[in-house]
Design a protein around this motif. Structure first.
Motif, PDB file in Angstrom:
ATOM      1  N   ASP A  60       9.733  53.810  69.465  1.00 26.37           N
ATOM      2  CA  ASP A  60      10.303  55.014  68.873  1.00 26.37           C
ATOM      3  C   ASP A  60      11.776  55.126  69.252  1.00 26.37           C
ATOM      4  N   GLY A  61      12.442  56.136  68.702  1.00 28.28           N
ATOM      5  CA  GLY A  61      13.877  56.273  68.900  1.00 28.28           C
ATOM      6  C   GLY A  61      14.268  56.468  70.349  1.00 28.28           C
ATOM      7  N   PHE A  62      13.453  57.192  71.114  1.00 27.93           N
ATOM      8  CA  PHE A  62      13.775  57.422  72.519  1.00 27.93           C
ATOM      9  C   PHE A  62      13.649  56.136  73.327  1.00 27.93           C
ATOM     10  N   GLU A  63      12.684  55.304  72.981  1.00 25.48           N
ATOM     11  CA  GLU A  63      12.545  54.018  73.661  1.00 25.48           C
ATOM     12  C   GLU A  63      13.706  53.094  73.320  1.00 25.48           C
ATOM     13  N   VAL A  64      14.180  53.156  72.087  1.00 24.23           N
ATOM     14  CA  VAL A  64      15.369  52.388  71.709  1.00 24.23           C
ATOM     15  C   VAL A  64      16.559  52.816  72.560  1.00 24.23           C
ATOM     16  N   ALA A  65      16.749  54.134  72.696  1.00 19.86           N
ATOM     17  CA  ALA A  65      17.876  54.642  73.485  1.00 19.86           C
ATOM     18  C   ALA A  65      17.766  54.219  74.940  1.00 19.86           C
ATOM     19  N   GLU A  66      16.542  54.200  75.466  1.00 24.50           N
ATOM     20  CA  GLU A  66      16.345  53.783  76.859  1.00 24.50           C
ATOM     21  C   GLU A  66      16.687  52.314  77.051  1.00 24.50           C
ATOM     22  N   LEU A  67      16.221  51.470  76.129  1.00 25.71           N
ATOM     23  CA  LEU A  67      16.432  50.030  76.261  1.00 25.71           C
ATOM     24  C   LEU A  67      17.879  49.638  75.970  1.00 25.71           C
ATOM     25  N   VAL A  72      26.186  53.849  74.156  1.00 24.62           N
ATOM     26  CA  VAL A  72      26.221  54.121  72.715  1.00 24.62           C
ATOM     27  C   VAL A  72      25.961  55.604  72.478  1.00 24.62           C
ATOM     28  N   HIS A  73      26.588  56.159  71.451  1.00 25.62           N
ATOM     29  CA  HIS A  73      26.351  57.543  71.056  1.00 25.62           C
ATOM     30  C   HIS A  73      25.293  57.568  69.957  1.00 25.62           C
ATOM     31  N   TYR A  74      24.445  58.612  69.986  1.00 20.95           N
ATOM     32  CA  TYR A  74      23.336  58.693  69.044  1.00 20.95           C
ATOM     33  C   TYR A  74      23.349  60.013  68.284  1.00 20.95           C
ATOM     34  N   VAL A  75      23.021  59.923  67.002  1.00 19.35           N
ATOM     35  CA  VAL A  75      22.627  61.084  66.215  1.00 19.35           C
ATOM     36  C   VAL A  75      21.183  60.823  65.799  1.00 19.35           C
ATOM     37  N   VAL A 120      31.136  59.176  77.849  1.00 14.45           N
ATOM     38  CA  VAL A 120      29.716  59.495  77.739  1.00 14.45           C
ATOM     39  C   VAL A 120      29.266  60.173  79.027  1.00 14.45           C
ATOM     40  N   PRO A 121      28.513  61.288  78.976  1.00 14.69           N
ATOM     41  CA  PRO A 121      28.049  61.932  80.204  1.00 14.69           C
ATOM     42  C   PRO A 121      27.216  60.960  81.035  1.00 14.69           C
ATOM     43  N   VAL A 122      27.407  60.988  82.336  1.00 14.59           N
ATOM     44  CA  VAL A 122      26.693  60.062  83.219  1.00 14.59           C
ATOM     45  C   VAL A 122      25.964  60.817  84.319  1.00 14.59           C
ATOM     46  N   GLN A 123      25.461  62.016  84.003  1.00 15.23           N
ATOM     47  CA  GLN A 123      24.773  62.800  85.016  1.00 15.23           C
ATOM     48  C   GLN A 123      23.532  62.069  85.514  1.00 15.23           C
ATOM     49  N   GLN A 124      22.781  61.462  84.583  1.00 13.60           N
ATOM     50  CA  GLN A 124      21.608  60.683  84.932  1.00 13.60           C
ATOM     51  C   GLN A 124      21.483  59.541  83.938  1.00 13.60           C
ATOM     52  N   PRO A 125      20.838  58.425  84.334  1.00 15.53           N
ATOM     53  CA  PRO A 125      20.627  57.345  83.380  1.00 15.53           C
ATOM     54  C   PRO A 125      19.739  57.815  82.244  1.00 15.53           C
ATOM     55  N   ILE A 126      19.929  57.210  81.062  1.00 13.33           N
ATOM     56  CA  ILE A 126      19.096  57.581  79.925  1.00 13.33           C
ATOM     57  C   ILE A 126      17.637  57.345  80.225  1.00 13.33           C
ATOM     58  N   GLY A 127      17.310  56.279  80.945  1.00  8.66           N
ATOM     59  CA  GLY A 127      15.913  56.016  81.267  1.00  8.66           C
ATOM     60  C   GLY A 127      15.289  57.164  82.032  1.00  8.66           C
ATOM     61  N   ALA A 128      16.019  57.740  82.977  1.00 17.69           N
ATOM     62  CA  ALA A 128      15.488  58.861  83.755  1.00 17.69           C
ATOM     63  C   ALA A 128      15.290  60.081  82.878  1.00 17.69           C
ATOM     64  N   LEU A 129      16.237  60.357  81.987  1.00 17.52           N
ATOM     65  CA  LEU A 129      16.130  61.539  81.157  1.00 17.52           C
ATOM     66  C   LEU A 129      15.005  61.422  80.144  1.00 17.52           C
ATOM     67  N   THR A 130      14.839  60.256  79.540  1.00 22.69           N
ATOM     68  CA  THR A 130      13.733  60.107  78.611  1.00 22.69           C
ATOM     69  C   THR A 130      12.421  60.206  79.345  1.00 22.69           C
ATOM     70  N   GLY A 131      12.399  59.727  80.584  1.00 19.10           N
ATOM     71  CA  GLY A 131      11.190  59.856  81.376  1.00 19.10           C
ATOM     72  C   GLY A 131      10.848  61.308  81.625  1.00 19.10           C
TER      73      GLY A 131
END
Length: 246
Positions: A60-67, A72-75, A120-131
């Motif tokens: 899914d889209g969130f898994e794509v963003a994590e991997l 990259v910026h996403y809409v 790009v904001p770097v408060q937390q890795p995308i993997g952590a946020l999607t988790g």
């Protein structure tokens, strides 16, 4: 602005392509119809902006963003409004709800132009946020692991155990091992607490994979799994197991 379109529906891609064609500063560098193609295309084409569908087969889209990572910026583009919170938790620029008029896409591009001038904001890795987002909407049902250009999708119910490996975890299922860049504690929070248990500081075990528990050393124990894997159990882990297996 270099743009990648990702959607499993041909008509949805065609609509985006038509709307984006009205913007002279937008170059469409590619189109993908599934998540696997998207991860590869993002790595190879390095787009500035990805219009990303959420519900797609396989990834899914969130898994794509994590991997794909956080460069990259996403809409996000979807027919379902319940994913909006999750989209903004991974720092999405915008969230387009299908069907949308050209003016709504224009607004998303305006947001993107502003954001591309900022880091790009770097408060937390995308993997952590999607988790974290998945925790709010249910336990992790599958684990995605990137291995070079390949992506492995491992159903959580097939995982035997997970072992900490410094800044990585080793996902062990059916006699195979995959390394994933993630902390064990983070993955522990995402998994179903009724099905998985952290029995040791370095190990999480799927309870159904335990064949038996044996003594090990003085006052110690280990879990014997199918395939003869032996997993050490700490004292606190043993107490948790006893409570769960009563």
């Amino acid at each position: 602005m270099r743009v990648l379109i990702v959607d499993d529906e041909h008509l949805a891609r065609a609509v985006l392509r038509e709307y984006l064609g009205a913007h002279a500063d937008v170059e469409i560098v590619g189109e993908c119809e599934n998540g696997f193609e998207a991860v590869k295309a993002i790595a190879e084409l390095a787009p500035d902006l990805v219009f990303l569908d959420i519900q797609m087969p396989r990834l899914d889209g969130f898994e794509v963003a994590e991997l794909a990572g956080g460069k990259v910026h996403y809409v996000f583009v979807t027919a379902y409004d319940q994913f909006a919170l999750r989209a903004f938790e991974v720092h999405a620029i915008d969230y387009l709800l299908k069907p949308f008029p050209p003016a709504r896409l224009d607004a998303a591009l305006a947001h993107a132009r502003e954001r591309l001038g900022a880091p790009v904001p770097v408060q937390q890795p995308i993997g952590a946020l999607t988790g974290q987002a998945r925790i709010r909407h249910g336990s992790l049902e599958r684990i995605v692991v990137r291995d070079g250009a390949r992506v492995h999708v491992i159903p959580a119910g097939q995982v035997d155990y997970i072992e900490a490996q410094d800044d990585y975890v080793a996902i062990c299922a059916g006699g195979r091992r995959w390394l994933k860049s993630q902390r064990l504690a983070e993955l522990e929070e995402q998994l179903d607490a009724q099905a998985f248990l952290r029995v040791h500081r370095s190990y999480i075990v799927r309870l159904d994979a335990i064949v038996r528990i044996e003594p090990s050393g003085k006052d110690g124990h280990c879990a014997l799994l199918a395939g003869d894997a032996r997993i050490p159990i700490s004292r606190s882990g043993y107490q948790k197991l006893r409570e769960l297996l009563r």
